[in-house]
Structures are given as C-alpha cells and as structure tokens.
Design a protein around this motif. Structure first.
Motif, PDB file in Angstrom:
ATOM      1  N   ARG A 181       0.561  -1.192  -0.125  1.00 37.79           N
ATOM      2  CA  ARG A 181      -0.110   0.188   0.315  1.00 37.79           C
ATOM      3  C   ARG A 181       1.145   1.340   0.098  1.00 37.79           C
ATOM      4  NH1 ARG A 181      -5.052  -1.274   4.477  1.00 37.79           N
ATOM      5  NH2 ARG A 181      -5.762   0.145   3.384  1.00 37.79           N
ATOM      6  N   SER A 182       0.723   2.388   0.889  1.00 36.78           N
ATOM      7  CA  SER A 182       1.068   3.637   0.432  1.00 36.78           C
ATOM      8  C   SER A 182       2.510   3.796   1.050  1.00 36.78           C
ATOM      9  CB  SER A 182       0.211   5.066   0.841  1.00 36.78           C
ATOM     10  OG  SER A 182      -0.034   4.618   1.785  1.00 36.78           O
ATOM     11  N   ALA A 183       3.310   3.992   1.254  1.00 35.98           N
ATOM     12  CA  ALA A 183       4.697   4.668   1.626  1.00 35.98           C
ATOM     13  C   ALA A 183       5.065   5.215   2.841  1.00 35.98           C
ATOM     14  CB  ALA A 183       5.603   5.008   1.120  1.00 35.98           C
ATOM     15  N   ARG A 184       3.712   6.196   3.280  1.00 33.12           N
ATOM     16  CA  ARG A 184       3.512   6.184   4.235  1.00 33.12           C
ATOM     17  C   ARG A 184       3.009   5.276   5.636  1.00 33.12           C
ATOM     18  NH1 ARG A 184      -0.668   8.749   7.513  1.00 33.12           N
ATOM     19  NH2 ARG A 184      -2.091   8.366   5.874  1.00 33.12           N
ATOM     20  N   LEU A 185       2.076   3.969   4.871  1.00 34.99           N
ATOM     21  CA  LEU A 185       1.545   3.377   5.603  1.00 34.99           C
ATOM     22  C   LEU A 185       2.580   2.045   5.755  1.00 34.99           C
ATOM     23  CD1 LEU A 185      -1.164   2.296   6.522  1.00 34.99           C
ATOM     24  CD2 LEU A 185      -1.883   1.338   5.103  1.00 34.99           C
ATOM     25  N   LYS A 186       3.393   1.775   4.558  1.00 35.30           N
ATOM     26  CA  LYS A 186       4.208   1.301   5.245  1.00 35.30           C
ATOM     27  C   LYS A 186       5.391   1.449   6.807  1.00 35.30           C
ATOM     28  CE  LYS A 186       8.288   1.334   2.912  1.00 35.30           C
ATOM     29  NZ  LYS A 186       9.547   1.473   1.403  1.00 35.30           N
ATOM     30  N   TRP A 187       5.554   3.198   6.822  1.00 36.07           N
ATOM     31  CA  TRP A 187       6.400   3.635   7.490  1.00 36.07           C
ATOM     32  C   TRP A 187       6.086   3.463   8.888  1.00 36.07           C
ATOM     33  CZ3 TRP A 187      10.930   4.385   8.217  1.00 36.07           C
ATOM     34  CH2 TRP A 187      11.791   4.144   6.912  1.00 36.07           C
ATOM     35  N   LEU A 188       4.292   3.871   8.446  1.00 31.20           N
ATOM     36  CA  LEU A 188       3.297   3.437  10.168  1.00 31.20           C
ATOM     37  C   LEU A 188       3.938   2.460  10.729  1.00 31.20           C
ATOM     38  CD1 LEU A 188       1.911   4.749  11.700  1.00 31.20           C
ATOM     39  CD2 LEU A 188      -0.180   4.380  10.473  1.00 31.20           C
ATOM     40  N   ASP A 189       3.394   1.421   9.706  1.00 32.63           N
ATOM     41  CA  ASP A 189       3.856  -0.029  10.790  1.00 32.63           C
ATOM     42  C   ASP A 189       5.062   0.093  11.057  1.00 32.63           C
ATOM     43  OD1 ASP A 189       1.259  -1.334   9.964  1.00 32.63           O
ATOM     44  OD2 ASP A 189       1.425  -1.204   7.673  1.00 32.63           O
ATOM     45  N   LEU A 190       6.316  -0.083  10.148  1.00 34.77           N
ATOM     46  CA  LEU A 190       7.199  -0.348  10.234  1.00 34.77           C
ATOM     47  C   LEU A 190       7.363   0.898  12.074  1.00 34.77           C
ATOM     48  CD1 LEU A 190       9.721   0.381   7.438  1.00 34.77           C
ATOM     49  CD2 LEU A 190       9.281  -2.209   9.050  1.00 34.77           C
ATOM     50  N   HIS A 191       7.088   2.116  12.211  1.00 31.21           N
ATOM     51  CA  HIS A 191       6.676   3.116  13.536  1.00 31.21           C
ATOM     52  C   HIS A 191       5.696   2.185  15.215  1.00 31.21           C
ATOM     53  CE1 HIS A 191       7.139   6.611  15.125  1.00 31.21           C
ATOM     54  NE2 HIS A 191       6.152   6.476  16.039  1.00 31.21           N
ATOM     55  N   ASN A 192       4.752   1.608  14.723  1.00 37.61           N
ATOM     56  CA  ASN A 192       4.105   0.917  15.170  1.00 37.61           C
ATOM     57  C   ASN A 192       4.685  -0.388  15.669  1.00 37.61           C
ATOM     58  OD1 ASN A 192       2.683   3.227  15.443  1.00 37.61           O
ATOM     59  ND2 ASN A 192       1.293   1.631  13.865  1.00 37.61           N
ATOM     60  N   LEU A 193       5.744  -1.169  14.567  1.00 38.50           N
ATOM     61  CA  LEU A 193       6.420  -2.625  15.223  1.00 38.50           C
ATOM     62  C   LEU A 193       7.587  -2.250  16.033  1.00 38.50           C
ATOM     63  CD1 LEU A 193       7.097  -5.669  14.551  1.00 38.50           C
ATOM     64  CD2 LEU A 193       8.316  -5.047  12.810  1.00 38.50           C
ATOM     65  N   LEU A 377      -6.556  -6.393   5.134  1.00 36.52           N
ATOM     66  CA  LEU A 377      -6.002  -7.214   4.788  1.00 36.52           C
ATOM     67  C   LEU A 377      -6.070  -8.396   4.287  1.00 36.52           C
ATOM     68  CD1 LEU A 377      -2.757  -6.064   4.622  1.00 36.52           C
ATOM     69  CD2 LEU A 377      -2.364  -8.067   6.710  1.00 36.52           C
ATOM     70  N   PRO A 378      -4.972  -8.259   3.338  1.00 35.37           N
ATOM     71  CA  PRO A 378      -5.055  -9.914   2.503  1.00 35.37           C
ATOM     72  C   PRO A 378      -3.962 -11.189   3.180  1.00 35.37           C
ATOM     73  CG  PRO A 378      -4.485  -8.210   1.001  1.00 35.37           C
ATOM     74  CD  PRO A 378      -4.724  -7.608   2.278  1.00 35.37           C
ATOM     75  N   ALA A 379      -4.301 -12.362   2.770  1.00 39.48           N
ATOM     76  CA  ALA A 379      -3.362 -12.754   3.991  1.00 39.48           C
ATOM     77  C   ALA A 379      -2.163 -12.929   3.929  1.00 39.48           C
ATOM     78  CB  ALA A 379      -4.190 -14.424   3.568  1.00 39.48           C
ATOM     79  N   GLY A 380      -1.930 -12.829   2.591  1.00 43.79           N
ATOM     80  CA  GLY A 380      -0.404 -12.976   2.546  1.00 43.79           C
ATOM     81  C   GLY A 380       0.014 -11.639   2.400  1.00 43.79           C
ATOM     82  N   ALA A 381       0.104 -10.848   2.946  1.00 40.27           N
ATOM     83  CA  ALA A 381       0.261  -9.122   3.066  1.00 40.27           C
ATOM     84  C   ALA A 381       1.905  -8.986   4.288  1.00 40.27           C
ATOM     85  CB  ALA A 381      -0.245  -8.175   3.361  1.00 40.27           C
ATOM     86  N   ALA A 382       1.232  -9.951   5.243  1.00 40.36           N
ATOM     87  CA  ALA A 382       2.538 -10.266   6.420  1.00 40.36           C
ATOM     88  C   ALA A 382       4.491 -10.580   5.917  1.00 40.36           C
ATOM     89  CB  ALA A 382       2.196 -10.950   7.061  1.00 40.36           C
TER      90      ALA A 382
END
Length: 383
Positions: A181-193, A377-382
């Motif tokens: 998905r968007s780069a911002r959402l990717k960085w949000l997930d990394l930030h949260n992780l 979220l699709p099942a293979g997105a992790a």
C-alpha cells in the motif's frame, strides 16, 4: 473505548511526540557514544602508571592529598575519590571549601609513589561535550529540568501510542508491514513495530532519564533534611583547629560497615559533609550493592564515628536509575544491546517525524478509519 476517547488519545500521542521528538533525537545521538564511555576513554587514554611489582605497598591517603596540595599552593582538600581498577586516587582541591567547579583542580595520584599521573581538569574533549549536551544542553539546572520534561513527554507519547494503536494492531499478524500500500502506511507499520518491540526499554530509559534530571533538587533536599539532622548536634561547636588523619577516618568508616568499600570522601566544610566531619561515602562490594551509597560521618577532631545512615528511597531511586539509563551494569554485552535499542529508538523517532512531514490533510477520524482498514488485509501481506 469510544471514538471520542480514542480521538483524545490520538491527539495526546501526536502532540507529545511532536514536542519532544527533536530533543529525544539529540539525546539518543549523544547517548550512543556515552554508552561506551569507558571503552572510548581506554582507547585514547595513555597508561601513565609506571610498571611496579604487584606487592608494592601503597602510600597513605594523607600523602596523596599532600602531593596535590603541593602542586596547587594555597588550596585545600575538598574531595577524594577512589579508582576501581588502578591504585589511583583522584584528589580535588580548591581555594575555599565552597569553591566553584571552575576554581577546582582534580589530580589523579598514584598511591604507590604519590606522583600525579593525570590532570582531570580538561573539559573540552568529545565525550565531555556529548555529556553536557545529553545532561543539560550546556544550560545548567534549567537545561536539566527542561530535558526531564521532554523525557516525561516521551513516556506519555509511548503510553498513548500503545493505547491508540493496540486495538488496530490486534487485527494484524505480529510484525506485519503493509508494503503493497502507500509508503506512508508502510512507515507507519514500521514505526509501530519498532515501538512495540522497544516499548519496555524506551519506558525504562525514559523514566530513569527523568529521575536523573532531578538529581540536583533531590540532593539539595537530602542535604536540608537527612544531612542537617545528622550534623545537628555539632551546630554550635567551633570548627576544629586540627583534623585527624584521613586514613584513620576511612578505616573507622569501613570497620563500622564490614563488606563495604569507600567510593569518595568529602572533606570538612564542603556541601556533602559539615564543618566538623569527614563524610566517607561507602558502597557495597557486590554487583547488587555497588550502586548503593551509605554516608558515614567521622568527627574530624576525634576520629570517632558519629552517624551512619542509609540513603532514603528517593536517593536510592536516583542511584539505581543511573546504571539502568546507560546500561553500564552488565559489561560490554549489555552495552551492545543498549546501543542496538538506542538505534531502534532513533529509527522510531525518525519515522515518526517523517510521518508528520508527509501527513495528509485529513481528519483524525479519517486517519483512525484508515488504520481500522487493517481488518481487510489480504492473508499474504505480512512480511
């Protein structure tokens, strides 16, 4: 949790993070070399101690002090501290008992010869600059208290971040990063992780950092409360004309507390003792008690022990928070772990700053709804 309360927590997380982020980045960057201050010192420090047989006897502490005073005529002894790894004592002298730091001279003295083997007055080195930036921004007590408030905001931002994102993250597999998905959402997930992985460490370092910034008022309160009570019987007595041997005072203190070692001695008249006492500060000999100090007051005229009192809870909290903050109580392996977590914290702060810079002009409700979209979220997105 209602939508209204969730929105409030979101705003708390946003603004506490924004206010403290730049200062926390500075603290993380300056804290990184400070974690390895011992190793850096040893790397660039020349060994000035002459090679001598292991059984070489040590000169008296009084002789070491006399050597320092001979180097700086007209001054008086203020403090003496013990080197843990070498037969060296550090003697602080000054023109008066309440001399300022700029007026003091600190000499490292070899106890086998009483020769000065190091001048500890230089405060221009790299580590000193890093320490001052990390402790008070070169602004003294106001700088310390300001950084303490920034640390408090960090703790609030960490707690509010967990409150905001935990309900949504339960809908994702652990360590999910939505790269499709968007780069911002990717960085949000990394930030949260990274945030949840380092949660306990950030909380411990943040809270201990806040406690450390309160050292000056805590010590001042201890002096006005505990120390004042300990020296009250000597309030109206004249100042002794002659003082007993420093060696005798240290021996008396150690005999009163078997299993301890002296860390430093405050001479009569300085702010950690009284006009009538040597204050011998003892520490435990085991890793568990090494950071716990017990002051023993020795009558400077008679050499008798007059008072020994355990430190109150707030001073214990201060002493124990220092090794936890820098991770220097478990040797090099723990320091390496602390450094890795420090780098992770830099990544969290940097990603949080990036998320704010590239923010979209959408309402809080819309952003929370975007997070809630994780359930689709699709099942293979992790990853």
């Amino acid at each position: 949790m209602t939508n209204r309360s969730l929105k409030v927590w979101y705003l708390v997380h946003k603004w506490t993070s924004l206010i403290c982020t730049l200062f926390m980045l500075l603290l993380c960057l300056t804290g990184l070399p400070l974690i390895f201050h011992d190793e850096i010192d040893h790397l660039f420090e020349e060994d000035t101690l002459p090679s001598m047989p292991a059984e070489t006897p040590l000169k008296s502490l009084d002789a070491a002090v006399a050597s320092a005073l001979a180097t700086y005529p007209g001054e008086r002894g203020l403090f003496l501290s013990f080197d843990e790894d070498r037969p060296v004592v550090n003697v602080t002298t000054g023109p008066t008992a309440r001399a300022s730091r700029k007026e003091m001279h600190i000499s490292a003295i070899d106890r086998r010869t009483t020769h000065i083997v190091g001048d500890l007055n230089d405060e221009s080195g790299f580590l000193h600059v890093m320490l001052r930036l990390h402790v008070d921004l070169f602004a003294g007590l106001p700088g310390e208290l300001f950084l303490g408030f920034m640390g408090f905001l960090l703790v609030v931002a960490t707690v509010s971040g967990v409150v905001v994102y935990a309900p949504f993250m339960r809908k994702l597999r652990f360590a999910t990063v939505r790269t499709t998905r968007s780069a911002r959402l990717k960085w949000l997930d990394l930030h949260n992780l990274l945030g949840i992985v380092t949660l306990m460490w950030v909380g411990v370092v943040g809270l201990t950092g806040v406690i450390n910034t309160l050292s000056v008022p805590l010590v001042a309160y201890w002096r006005s409360d505990q120390l004042a009570s300990m020296i009250a019987p000597y309030k109206d007595k004249p100042v002794p004309e002659r003082f007993v041997s420093l060696d005798a005072a240290v021996r008396t203190a150690m005999e009163a507390a078997p299993g301890t070692r002296p860390q430093f001695v405050a001479f009569p008249g300085v702010r950690f003792s009284s006009n009538h006492h040597y204050a011998v500060w003892l520490k435990g000999a085991t890793p568990a008690t090494n950071r716990i100090l017990t002051p023993a007051l020795i009558d400077a005229e008679t050499g008798a022990l007059t008072e020994m009192r355990s430190m109150p809870w707030y001073m214990l909290a201060l002493r124990l928070s220092q090794p936890l903050h820098f991770g220097d109580y478990g040797g090099l392996p723990l320091k390496l772990l602390w450094a890795a977590l420090d780098l992770a914290a830099i990544a969290i702060l940097g990603s949080g700053l990036y998320l704010w810079i590239v923010r979209r002009r959408t309402s809080v409700e819309a952003r929370l709804k975007e997070l809630d979209g994780a359930r689709t979220l699709p099942a293979g997105a992790a990853e």
